[in-house]
Enzyme design. Sequence first.
Site, PDB file in Angstrom:
ATOM      1  N   HIS A  24     -21.592  -9.150  45.501  1.00  0.00           N
ATOM      2  CA  HIS A  24     -21.914 -10.248  44.600  1.00  0.00           C
ATOM      3  C   HIS A  24     -23.178 -10.874  44.565  1.00  0.00           C
ATOM      4  O   HIS A  24     -23.100 -11.780  43.709  1.00  0.00           O
ATOM      5  CB  HIS A  24     -20.628 -12.060  43.976  1.00  0.00           C
ATOM      6  N   HIS A  76     -24.211 -20.427  34.905  1.00  0.00           N
ATOM      7  CA  HIS A  76     -24.216 -18.884  36.040  1.00  0.00           C
ATOM      8  C   HIS A  76     -24.467 -19.988  36.813  1.00  0.00           C
ATOM      9  O   HIS A  76     -24.440 -19.053  37.930  1.00  0.00           O
ATOM     10  CB  HIS A  76     -25.122 -17.900  35.482  1.00  0.00           C
TER      11      HIS A  76
END
Length: 499
Positions: free
Chosen positions: A347, A114
């Site tokens: 985000h 990630h």
Amino acid sequence: MSEVIDLTLSPPKKRQADMPSQTYQPIRLIKSEALDARSNRDRYHLTDVITGNALWAVVCNYMIDLPWFLSACNIANIPKVLLFHGCDDVHQQRIPGNFDCFQPSVIDAYGTHHSKAFVLFYDSGVRVCVCTANLLSCDWNSMTQGLWQQDFPLKTTASASTSPFEIQLTYYFEKHCQFTKPNWNGHTYQVFGRTFFEWIRQYDFSSATVRLLTSVPGRHVGSDINMNGHMQLRSILSLQNFPSEFRGSPVLCQFSSLGSLGKEMKWFREFHESLCAGACDSGNVLGKGQSHLVLPTTEEVRRSHEGYASGQSMPVSLENAAKVPFSMWCRWSNPSHPSPSAHVMPHIKTYTRYHPNGRLAWFALTSCNLSQAAWGVQQKANFFVRSWELGVLVIPSLLAQAMVHPNFTFCCTSNNNNVAERAVVNERWLTQTVSDEHAVYINLPYPVPPIPYTSNDVPWSRGIDILPLDQYGRCNECVVAGDRLYPSGNRQYGYRQNK
């Protein structure tokens, strides 16, 4: 006296004339097509990161749309690109000849690669950028994102042999040697006659304005525990002294996805202990403070720039959101005084400790969402981390040292990325008094202190299917994530018929 980052919600008018026209910003927001030129003025885009004549580059990310990435910047012109990614579909795309692609492995299905970062190598130095955006058009153009970036020169005979930043960066990529498929080894992987780690060791990272935060999959023991996740954050903060006013002050977690916080919030209490680490000037521990979780409400998402489509980038499950005490939830925006980012959904992921008077003790920007997989969880015999993550921690004491370091103003390219024109509209200000000549601010996209939910507010989750239509006439379940994330032709969104 310990040093502190000082936050004011808006610069007082009498101070406006005294503030410098150019200021150092350790954290930048990313430009958005939803904002006007004035609001985007001191923000960065991909072309501000990947610029100049780089010799080669390392790219770390999760989701990647290669055709868009190649069209959005000059990455195709860099002779060699080493790409670490987290999605199987990358290898189904057409990979350019100058790319070497590798997918670091994870322990189980709950982990991902990630991390989101760039390392660009130039003749004179290296640029390191840590950000929160996937390499997707919607992430870089339509969501609120953040990044940290700094350039570092070659070492000289007067340079320190190493630094905490170099140690952590080396540790992170050393672990890639153990977990990457097909096999990648930074001790043997060569570019222009040097191995990866020979390239890293030749740069002087001692002027770093931040501490690098890393999460590496594994069941960590011994010294590795304090190199990973929230235990690394705890170990760093525990060595810091903060003004006594921060004793018992609140902590804030802002994220775009939410994992399980444990039975009866057990894991969150563990994580909260790390957020509250540190001591006062008096020598007493800071102690625990109230927790605030910042997440857009369903109505904020509905009224946003992209409407419900932006919710595809905030995969919060209804089950996990429902287990959070309602008093902890805070809004993304202030309805009475909306900032430019109020309609651009997040985000970005940030964590901080603040005083109700507006001052911050420290600030973290990271790829870590609020989850055990990202931050790690203590087990009987180890510290268990599932995902690869990268972030940066801004600590005033380190920042003060970095800003007077002789390499602080070094830049690999013609544009000095350490300073920026002071924007006409700054949503939140952080100032660090290093000397009369310096001012530092972090442009926060949400209000601090945060705005609690009202009784009518509902935290956003993708499991709610009975909601009013958004401004595009779509319901929550209409948007097809794949069409938004990997648009083909001119079709930006796909959607199902309302029934």
